[in-house]
Structures are given as structure tokens and as C-alpha cells.
Write a protein that holds these residues in place. Structure first.
Motif, PDB file in Angstrom:
ATOM      1  N   VAL A  87       0.919  -1.206  -0.089  1.00  0.00           N
ATOM      2  CA  VAL A  87      -0.214  -0.107   0.153  1.00  0.00           C
ATOM      3  C   VAL A  87       0.930   1.289   0.079  1.00  0.00           C
ATOM      4  CG1 VAL A  87      -1.809   1.227   1.273  1.00  0.00           C
ATOM      5  CG2 VAL A  87      -1.795  -1.235   1.424  1.00  0.00           C
ATOM      6  N   TRP A  94       3.807  16.911   2.591  1.00  0.00           N
ATOM      7  CA  TRP A  94       2.433  17.178   3.555  1.00  0.00           C
ATOM      8  C   TRP A  94       2.100  18.670   3.246  1.00  0.00           C
ATOM      9  CZ3 TRP A  94       1.143  12.494   4.217  1.00  0.00           C
ATOM     10  CH2 TRP A  94       2.186  11.706   4.667  1.00  0.00           C
ATOM     11  N   PRO A  95       0.694  18.935   3.514  1.00  0.00           N
ATOM     12  CA  PRO A  95       0.581  20.351   3.246  1.00  0.00           C
ATOM     13  C   PRO A  95       1.124  21.249   4.269  1.00  0.00           C
ATOM     14  CG  PRO A  95      -1.458  18.927   4.249  1.00  0.00           C
ATOM     15  CD  PRO A  95      -0.274  17.903   3.891  1.00  0.00           C
ATOM     16  N   TRP A  97       0.155  23.336   6.531  1.00  0.00           N
ATOM     17  CA  TRP A  97      -0.348  23.494   7.979  1.00  0.00           C
ATOM     18  C   TRP A  97       0.140  22.476   8.581  1.00  0.00           C
ATOM     19  CZ3 TRP A  97      -3.251  19.295   9.820  1.00  0.00           C
ATOM     20  CH2 TRP A  97      -4.069  18.769   8.726  1.00  0.00           C
ATOM     21  N   GLN A  98       0.325  21.304   7.965  1.00  0.00           N
ATOM     22  CA  GLN A  98       0.919  20.102   8.819  1.00  0.00           C
ATOM     23  C   GLN A  98       2.579  20.383   9.113  1.00  0.00           C
ATOM     24  OE1 GLN A  98       0.392  15.998   9.000  1.00  0.00           O
ATOM     25  NE2 GLN A  98      -1.453  16.160   7.548  1.00  0.00           N
ATOM     26  N   LEU A 101       2.798  22.852  11.947  1.00  0.00           N
ATOM     27  CA  LEU A 101       2.384  22.348  12.959  1.00  0.00           C
ATOM     28  C   LEU A 101       3.779  21.554  13.752  1.00  0.00           C
ATOM     29  CD1 LEU A 101      -0.339  21.892  14.262  1.00  0.00           C
ATOM     30  CD2 LEU A 101      -0.457  19.565  13.338  1.00  0.00           C
ATOM     31  N   GLN A 102       4.360  20.699  12.825  1.00  0.00           N
ATOM     32  CA  GLN A 102       5.601  20.297  13.082  1.00  0.00           C
ATOM     33  C   GLN A 102       6.841  21.098  13.387  1.00  0.00           C
ATOM     34  OE1 GLN A 102       7.073  17.519   9.911  1.00  0.00           O
ATOM     35  NE2 GLN A 102       7.319  15.936  11.532  1.00  0.00           N
ATOM     36  N   LEU A 107       2.925  19.874  18.264  1.00  0.00           N
ATOM     37  CA  LEU A 107       2.538  18.676  18.408  1.00  0.00           C
ATOM     38  C   LEU A 107       2.942  18.152  19.839  1.00  0.00           C
ATOM     39  CD1 LEU A 107       3.519  17.099  15.089  1.00  0.00           C
ATOM     40  CD2 LEU A 107       1.178  17.757  15.984  1.00  0.00           C
TER      41      LEU A 107
ATOM     42  N   THR B 184      -8.991   4.113   0.877  1.00  0.00           N
ATOM     43  CA  THR B 184      -7.839   3.423   1.311  1.00  0.00           C
ATOM     44  C   THR B 184      -7.092   4.047   2.595  1.00  0.00           C
ATOM     45  OG1 THR B 184      -7.775   2.950  -1.088  1.00  0.00           O
ATOM     46  CG2 THR B 184      -5.776   2.409   0.383  1.00  0.00           C
ATOM     47  N   ARG B 186      -4.454   2.932   5.690  1.00  0.00           N
ATOM     48  CA  ARG B 186      -3.453   2.238   6.346  1.00  0.00           C
ATOM     49  C   ARG B 186      -4.029   1.962   7.811  1.00  0.00           C
ATOM     50  NH1 ARG B 186       1.105   4.323   6.513  1.00  0.00           N
ATOM     51  NH2 ARG B 186       2.487   2.402   6.485  1.00  0.00           N
ATOM     52  N   ASN B 189      -2.868   4.549  10.145  1.00  0.00           N
ATOM     53  CA  ASN B 189      -3.344   5.916   9.973  1.00  0.00           C
ATOM     54  C   ASN B 189      -4.351   6.095  10.668  1.00  0.00           C
ATOM     55  OD1 ASN B 189      -1.362   6.000   7.079  1.00  0.00           O
ATOM     56  ND2 ASN B 189      -0.980   7.577   8.951  1.00  0.00           N
ATOM     57  N   GLY B 321      -3.028  13.294   3.849  1.00  0.00           N
ATOM     58  CA  GLY B 321      -2.491  14.551   4.855  1.00  0.00           C
ATOM     59  C   GLY B 321      -3.639  15.779   4.758  1.00  0.00           C
ATOM     60  N   ILE B 324      -8.796  14.917   7.069  1.00  0.00           N
ATOM     61  CA  ILE B 324      -8.889  14.227   8.447  1.00  0.00           C
ATOM     62  C   ILE B 324     -10.142  13.536   8.487  1.00  0.00           C
ATOM     63  CG2 ILE B 324      -8.783  14.142  10.948  1.00  0.00           C
ATOM     64  CD1 ILE B 324      -7.273  16.718  11.066  1.00  0.00           C
ATOM     65  N   TYR B 325     -10.425  12.323   8.430  1.00  0.00           N
ATOM     66  CA  TYR B 325     -11.620  11.626   8.065  1.00  0.00           C
ATOM     67  C   TYR B 325     -12.174  10.866   9.473  1.00  0.00           C
ATOM     68  CZ  TYR B 325     -14.785   7.760   6.408  1.00  0.00           C
ATOM     69  OH  TYR B 325     -15.726   7.144   5.887  1.00  0.00           O
ATOM     70  N   VAL B 344      -5.946   9.793   9.186  1.00  0.00           N
ATOM     71  CA  VAL B 344      -5.359  10.832   8.555  1.00  0.00           C
ATOM     72  C   VAL B 344      -3.816  10.601   8.509  1.00  0.00           C
ATOM     73  CG1 VAL B 344      -4.752  12.217  10.735  1.00  0.00           C
ATOM     74  CG2 VAL B 344      -4.880  13.461   8.494  1.00  0.00           C
ATOM     75  N   GLU B 345      -3.121  11.084   7.392  1.00  0.00           N
ATOM     76  CA  GLU B 345      -1.671  10.835   7.382  1.00  0.00           C
ATOM     77  C   GLU B 345      -0.918  12.035   7.703  1.00  0.00           C
ATOM     78  OE1 GLU B 345      -3.794  10.877   4.699  1.00  0.00           O
ATOM     79  OE2 GLU B 345      -4.324   8.744   4.824  1.00  0.00           O
ATOM     80  N   GLY B 346       0.463  11.625   7.925  1.00  0.00           N
ATOM     81  CA  GLY B 346       1.236  12.791   8.060  1.00  0.00           C
ATOM     82  C   GLY B 346       1.507  13.144   9.610  1.00  0.00           C
ATOM     83  N   PRO B 347       2.441  14.092   9.990  1.00  0.00           N
ATOM     84  CA  PRO B 347       2.787  14.299  11.413  1.00  0.00           C
ATOM     85  C   PRO B 347       1.523  14.483  12.265  1.00  0.00           C
ATOM     86  CG  PRO B 347       3.992  15.863   9.804  1.00  0.00           C
ATOM     87  CD  PRO B 347       3.077  14.984   8.953  1.00  0.00           C
ATOM     88  N   VAL B 348       0.358  15.077  11.638  1.00  0.00           N
ATOM     89  CA  VAL B 348      -0.787  15.466  12.553  1.00  0.00           C
ATOM     90  C   VAL B 348      -1.220  14.214  13.128  1.00  0.00           C
ATOM     91  CG1 VAL B 348      -2.473  15.145  10.694  1.00  0.00           C
ATOM     92  CG2 VAL B 348      -2.985  16.894  12.668  1.00  0.00           C
ATOM     93  N   GLU B 350       0.379  11.606  14.623  1.00  0.00           N
ATOM     94  CA  GLU B 350       0.824  11.116  15.751  1.00  0.00           C
ATOM     95  C   GLU B 350       0.528  12.241  16.672  1.00  0.00           C
ATOM     96  OE1 GLU B 350       2.762   8.652  16.038  1.00  0.00           O
ATOM     97  OE2 GLU B 350       3.451   8.949  18.079  1.00  0.00           O
TER      98      GLU B 350
END
Lengths: 497, 497
Positions: A87, A94-95, A97-98, A101-102, A107, B184, B186, B189, B321, B324-325, B344-348, B350
Motif C-alpha cells: 500500500v 505534507w500540506p 499546515w502540517q 505544526l511540526q 505537537l 484506502t 492504512r 493511520n 494528509g 482528517i476523516y 489521517v496521514e502525516g505528522p498530525v 501522531e
């Protein structure tokens, strides 16, 4: 089935459907035995001709990816391993805004306790790093029977939302258990929460804004510090001595800092194990009243006393509405139950009830009913007596083992109850240096820095949970810890302290 | 037993102990059969002479308030009714901080939905005011067996904290169920939450500060509005038409308001039941990307489609990312389970996992395991098919009943799925006028004002849940509603609109 079709695409609709399923099957996201929608259903769902879907399914079948069973439908087959595709792991960019954030460090951090619990490669590590009692004392089988009986008795009602302040009979039981400990609270002033952690969260949510000042003991419960940081509060610490928070230092801080809340663990304080003396309790309440500051009393193990005189809960000194009291069943029963409660009088109570409803609607009704059914004042007291006997012996065992195995320079002041023993290392040592060596020896603890608003203050300290291990493991664990400390002390001096 | 003793008091220690128990027994806070601590134990706990305690117990016994059973202990007797005293209800004066809280209107409000559900004095009220499906379709007995099996299989592990992002096999199941719907994601996430309400809370907690702007559809989910108000956000609405949010109006708002989050329910929108058209979905994502705004997609009943073409979830259009679903098992299974999830994917991701850990540590492990054991892709699809059949018929039944019983001026646009039907009353009517009359007739609904950031905008609307009642009740309910509307229309015109 919601498949993404692009009617503007160069790929035909047939191809898009075929590719969607092929991708899903080969990546494992549509596992073997998944039934595909009927061709009629899918054609209708997607607004395409049925023949389009049939053609796609036909090709999937020809490729050996699905099989149609007559009269039953089309099912995914296990794909041959060499065809499998990973997968896609989306990995950015990442966008913005992400990334912001980092970059801004907004976070919330990792869990120190979890980090501490990592036990390395030792074949048989012994953990003193947890925050709970010994799960082996929890009555799992009894509880299973109670859950069964509750589901039989209450049926669907046990799986619905229930009352927003908690299951009424459970609130009555909590009031009775508290009364048996000398704390008088009406069931109408109790709110059932998802563990006492959520009780702390609700109080922050309702009473505090980012930038507000909160007073805490230093050190204090790491999970509370995490929470106060999450809410962007200004954390001001009041040092603890052998009799709890040094209340004498409080008035000056109250005058200068204008805190919006005072958070305290007056009984068997986490992590130091100390109890606030009764005169200091009265003084604390008087000051909070004078300076108009609400008190949040975290009484997470207030009734786990093994010796010494009892002290009244702050709540029992409260004429009404000054102290928000919280405790939990998680420590006494099973942590995964996630049932705690808070108690307070006045308009703030209704505000907390509504805050709870807004943030997660309700706490699992089944566990509330099961606990109500399992816990009576009598059974609670009996469980408490047994638990106190076991934990008292473990505390005594750990004190002896510490004296036997740890260098004399390690300072410890055995607590009269609770779960924790607080150790101060010799001046030349830090837990940062000690921890990897301890893990190597097969013993884990919670490093002191987790418990301080300014974490370097904690480098000389460590917390041991004496309640979670049987006597033999305590003995062996202290032997290992002693070995690790001696090894660490032989290292060149750590100038970071 | 933690009793408050005042050694400076004029009352002797004996009197204080006696009074404490007498008060507790007569007020009911120490109920009959409570065992008092042994005299030896209590004397030790309180640091008093054992004779002091024995004297107090003796007087309580002489008064008939307790009885000592030889070899067993001292127990509370049922007090005679004429002696009973009410538990003091503390009623202030509350401390200043509580009075301020009340005066400043800083306490979150009552629940509109709960208010709406109040059914008055009618002997047989019919409710269309809830936000869930029909509990009678929920498989309580099957679920009871699954819980039993899980507790037998996993024992203590089912009652411990578990993994901080949720039970791994359950996250795998969720990923498979989502894949079967064309989404889809994972398992790495996915974060399991206490219902989707908590998922919304975690996103607010992590991404938003008081005063930040959030974009929502108008109208939108009342529970989300409550939450955004609790977080002191500036709520900006984008109107909805028959094809969902009017995305054409979005760009101007994005340019001027600099929102920090866009909250949307693109499928079977709550309360209007509309679906966002596919072109608008693409446009929405493109705009959010261009203006760097995260999208929070609430897909609470996205798979409850009864007819019409499916549309892809926003999440399935997300390259990674951006969206956010969140969704839930509460609507499909049992609401009291309180198990939802976000993806959701990305740093957000975690950051959300850590936020969850900080606010309540973990979601009930038992329900997570039971759901994992109960739900397979196959069983979920089968349950979904059955549910859709039943709810489709109820929707159709309600549409017919509305045409039969409600005045022609009532506007309704039947939804293609979900749970809700959204009605517009004739211009001369408001739900404020209608609601008491409807309650009188024995029918409840949710008044429209709950769903608008500025509540007067909703006075012409009401929401009916068509899924929670069987056909006969729908028919009778609409008959009653029609009667109430006609009564209300005969009233003098309401100039408040």
C-alpha cells in the motif's frame, strides 16, 4: 461501494473499475473472502452500464483475483504472493499546515512513561515503571460474570448512551463508598468520567484558557503536566517536602501569579508518596478561599493507606463548591475499565456535566452498570483490606531490598500508602546516565524528569512502583537496580547536572 | 476511614466520632449493612485511644443505629424513618469564581436535543428527535456472546489500557471495511476514539485556539456547534443547497476569514440529508489545498445509501494528509459502545494519538476487542444491506405519510440515505410555536435552531429521524404532527420571525 470514477479521464470507466479492485486486492486492502458488490448494485451505485461492471469483474476473474460463486456473489481470492504490491505510504510533501505544526513544535510530546517502560533486550525484565496496581489482584473472572449478568438483565439499555452525568445507581454507590471514607457527597453532585484523567481534562476545558496560570506540586503527576501543556497553561510549581506541598510558600505565589486553578494530590502524592499534613490542609483551603482559587483534588489512591494516621480529604473540609474532587476505579479494579468520577457542588457541576456531554457524549454504559453491580460498600471495603495487606508487604519488602542492594547514598523516604517509592540518587548520578544501564540489567523505573514542570530538576530522582510486582521480583529487581547504579557511578562524572 | 477530627474543637474526640457516624447514618450516606471499621483499626487510623472509639460505637448501638455481630464487626442498621435527616444540600454562597463563571455565561449550555426529546404528559409519545438508528435492529444477544468469548479468550488483557492508537486487529478491520467502501487507509493511520464526537474534540484540541475561525455548513450537526462554542471558536457558516455546501461561496470566505479548519458532512448531511456533488467535492479539496486549510470530514452515516449514485468520500480524493476523516460504529451498532475512529496521514496523526492519550489515556479495550471479533467485512456488509433495506422503507413511508398528513406548504426534499428528513414550515410558522403543540399531540422532533450558528435562522425548520421508528409509528407520528401544525397555523401570526 463508493468508487472514485473520473468521467473526464482518458481511462475508460471499465478500466477504472478494474484498476480499483485489482489495486485493492493486490495491496491487501481488500482481503480474501471480501464479497464484491453485485454487478447490478455496483452499476446502480456508480451510474454506469451493467455490462461495464461485468466486463471489469470478468477480467478480474480471468486474472485469478476473484471467483464468482453461483447464486452467492463474487469473492476476492488470496492473490499469489509475487503479485502483491505494498500500500502506498503517503509521505508528503505534507500540506503546509502540517509542516507548520511540526516546525512550531505544536505537537504534544511522547509519553515519558511509555518510553520508560521499554525494556530493551533483557530476556526477563522487571518493571517498576507503571502507574497502576497489580493486575493479578484484579477479579477478572468475577467481573466477566457480572458483565454477563448485566447484559442479560438490562439488554439494550446497557449499550445505549444513558444519563449524561452517569448511571444513577452507580453515582449512589460512589456516594456510599465516599461516605465510608468520611467524604460526604450527594449523588447529584457526582459526574462519572472516562477515568480520572478525563476528569482533569474536563476541569481544564471548562475553567482555563491558554496562558492561564495553574499551580501544581513539584514534582507532580506526569499525565497532569502533559495535560496542562496541551492546554498551553503556565505551570507554576510549589515544592513538596515530607509533609506534602509547602503551603507556607503558597500565599506569596497566590499574590503574584493570580492562578486560575490549584491542582494537588494530597494523599500518597504521585510521585513522592507523601501526605499533606492536616494543618497544611486547613491552611491550603483557607488560602484558596481568600484568593478565590478553585482546588482540584486528585485522590487517585487516597484510601490505600498501610499505616499512620488518616487525614481528612480536602473535599471533606470544603463547606461546598471550593474543591473539585476526583478519583477512579481504575487503580482498584481494572485500568481498562476507564471509569472515574468527579464531585463538586455549585453551578460549576452543571458546567462540567455539559462539557463532558460535548466532548464525548457519554461513558461506556456497560462498564458503569457492571461496576455498580460488582461494587458494594462491603465488597469495596473487603477488596481494599486485601489490597492494602498485599501492598503493605510489598512496600516493606522493597524498603528492605533497597537497603540490602542499593548504595547507602541513595535516599528514600518510605510512604505510608499508595503505589510509589521516590528515590534520590547520589549527587554524581543522573537517571539519564542510569536508565540505559538499568535496562541492560533488566529493570525499569520512571525517571524523575517526567514529574517536573522544568524537567532537568528531576534528573536526580526516580520513581518505583512497589505494588505491581510480587516479593521475589522486588528483591531481584532491586538487586539489578543496585548493580546498575554501581555501574553508573563508576562512569565519569556527568557534568550536565 | 478518613474522619475529620478537630483537636482544637470544644467537642470531645468521642463526640466528634459519634456525631460523624450518627449524621452519616441518619442522612443515608452510610446505608444499612455498611460495616464500620473495627475499633482497633479506627483508633489507629485516627490516632486516638481505642476506648474513645468503643464509647462512640457503644452510644450508637444504644441508640439502635448500629449493631455489633460477634466475631464479624459493627454494622449500620436501618434507621427509623422519623429520625431521618436530609443530606445538607450546600447552596452557597458559592465562591466568587463560581459566581463569576455563572455571571459571565461561561458555562456551556443545555443540550437542545435532550430538550427536544422531552415528551410532556402524552401517554404514548412518538419520538423523531434522536440522532441514532433503531436500537431494535442492534444485535444485542450476539454482542453479549462476543463479549463473553473475548473475556474468556483474552482475560485481563481485555481490561487493560492497550495500545494508545487502538487495538491493532480492530484498526486492521476498520481499514478493510473502509477499503470495501472505496477508501484506502492504512491501519497505521487510524486512531480509535470514544465515538466520533471525541474525534472532533481531539482535532479541535490539537489544531485550534480560542478565537480561531472554523468553517461549517449552515445548518450543521448541533453537537459540533456545541463543541466549537466550547472551544471559543469563531464559527463561520457556508449555506447548503440540494447538492450540499455551496462551494462557489467558499473562496471569498477563505480569502477574508483565514479559517484554521473546515468541518463538513459531505454524505447525508446532518440535518439536511443532502450529499455534496462530486464536482463540488473536487473543487472543495482544491480550494482547501490552495488556502492551506485542513478538512475535517465527518462521515457518520456515509454508507447508509438507499438510492442514487455513490460519491467518493473526500478522503478517497486526498493525496495524503489533507483530509482528517472520522466515522463511527455507534450509528451502525450500539451507541453506548462509544467506539469511533479517525484517519489521517502525516505528522498530525501522531499529534492526535498523543492528544488522545493525554485527555483520557485510552478507549475501553473490551469494546474494541468485542467489535473486532464481531465485525468482519462480510458481516458488516450484510448488516449494512439489512439496515439499508429497513431504513429505505421507513424513509419512503415517511415521505408518503408527510404528503398524506402535513399541509402542502411544508417543504421537504427526501434524502437518498442517512437518518434525517429536513422540513421547512410555512412562512407564518416557527418551531418555537409548534413544539409545545406537537408535544401535546404526542410527537417530538428536533427544532431547526439547534443546527445554526445563529439560532434564529433555524426557526422555520425541523429535523425528523425517519430511521428510529417502525412504519405504523411513522404514520401515526406524521398524523399527529400534521394536527399540531394545523393547530399552530390557526394561532395568531408570530412576528418574531
Amino acid at each position: 461501494m463508493r468508487i472514485l470514477l473520473d468521467r473526464q479521464s482518458d481511462a475508460s470507466l471499465y478500466q477504472q473499475i478494474y484498476t480499483h479492485f485489482r489495486q485493492g486486492i493486490l495491496s491487501g486492502s481488500l482481503p480474501p473472502d471480501t464479497r464484491l458488490p453485485s454487478t447490478r448494485q455496483l452499476a446502480r451505485d456508480l451510474g454506469v452500464n451493467r455490462i461495464t461492471v461485468e466486463t471489469a469483474y470478468g477480467d478480474l476473474e480471468a486474472e485469478g483475483l476473484v471467483a464468482s460463486k453461483i447464486g452467492s456473489g463474487t469473492y476476492v481470492l488470496p492473490p499469489s504472493p509475487q503479485l502483491l504490491i505494498p500500500v502506498d505510504e503517503p509521505d508528503g510533501p505534507w500540506p503546509l499546515w502540517q509542516r507548520d505544526l511540526q516546525a512550531q513544535g505544536d505537537l504534544p510530546g511522547k509519553n515519558h512513561l511509555e518510553e520508560a517502560a521499554k525494556s530493551g533486550s533483557h530476556p526477563n525484565p522487571i518493571a517498576f515503571a507503571g502507574g497502576i496496581g497489580d493486575p493479578r489482584l484484579f477479579p477478572v473472572d468475577d467481573y466477566r460474570k457480572v458483565i454477563q449478568a448485566v447484559l442479560r438483565r438490562d439488554g439494550m439499555a446497557a449499550l445505549e448512551y444513558g444519563e449524561r452525568n452517569g448511571y444513577a445507581p452507580l453515582r449512589a454507590t460512589i456516594a456510599h463508598v465516599l461516605a465510608s471514607q468520611g467524604i460526604t457527597v450527594r449523588p447529584e453532585n457526582i459526574l462519572v468520567t472516562a477515568g480520572s484523567q478525563q476528569a482533569l481534562t474536563l476541569v481544564c476545558q471548562l475553567l482555563l484558557k491558554p496562558g492561564d496560570t495553574i499551580l501544581v506540586e513539584t514534582p507532580t503527576y506526569a499525565g497532569a503536566l502533559d495535560l496542562f501543556r496541551l492546554f498551553h497553561l503556565k505551570i507554576v510549581g510549589i515544592p513538596v517536602d515530607g509533609h506534602g506541598m509547602q503551603v507556607e510558600k503558597l500565599e506569596k505565589i497566590l499574590q503574584h501569579q493570580h492562578p486560575k486553578l490549584l491542582y494537588t494530590i494530597p494523599n500518597f502524592h504521585n510521585p513522592t508518596g507523601t501526605c499533606l499534613s492536616t494543618p497544611r490542609r486547613r491552611q491550603l483551603l483557607a488560602l484558596a478561599d481568600r484568593y478565590n482559587v478553585p482546588i482540584l483534588e486528585d485522590d487517585f489512591v487516597g484510601d490505600l493507606r498501610y499505616d499512620g494516621r488518616t487525614q481528612p480529604a480536602l473535599k471533606s473540609l470544603d463547606p461546598g463548591g471550593r474543591v473539585i474532587y476526583t478519583s477512579t476505579f481504575s487503580k482498584m479494579l481494572m485500568p481498562g475499565l476507564r471509569v472515574g468520577f468527579l464531585a463538586v457542588e455549585g453551578p460549576v457541576y452543571e458546567g462540567l456535566v455539559n462539557t463532558k456531554r460535548i466532548v464525548d457524549l457519554a461513558t461506556s454504559s456497560l462498564h458503569q452498570r457492571a461496576i455498580e453491580s460488582y461494587v458494594t460498600v462491603g465488597s469495596y471495603q473487603a477488596h481494599l483490606r486485601r489490597t492494602c495487606q498485599v501492598y503493605r508487604r510489598r512496600r516493606d519488602g522493597m524498603v528492605l531490598a533497597i537497603h540490602r542492594h542499593l548504595p547507602g547514598e541513595v535516599q528514600v523516604d518510605p510512604p505510608q500508602g499508595g503505589l510509589f517509592m521516590w528515590l534520590r540518587l547520589p549527587d554524581s548520578l543522573s537517571t539519564q546516565k542510569l536508565q540505559p544501564l538499568a535496562v541492560e540489567e533488566g529493570v525499569t523505573f520512571t525517571p524523575g524528569h517526567s514529574f517536573f514542570p522544568y524537567s532537568p530538576d528531576g534528573e536526580a530522582y526516580l520513581r518505583l512502583n512497589f505494588a505491581m510486582q510480587p516479593p521475589e521480583a522486588i528483591e531481584e529487581g532491586m538487586r539489578r537496580l543496585g548493580k546498575a547504579i554501581r555501574k553508573a557511578a563508576a562512569l565519569p562524572q556527568d557534568h550536565s547536572r
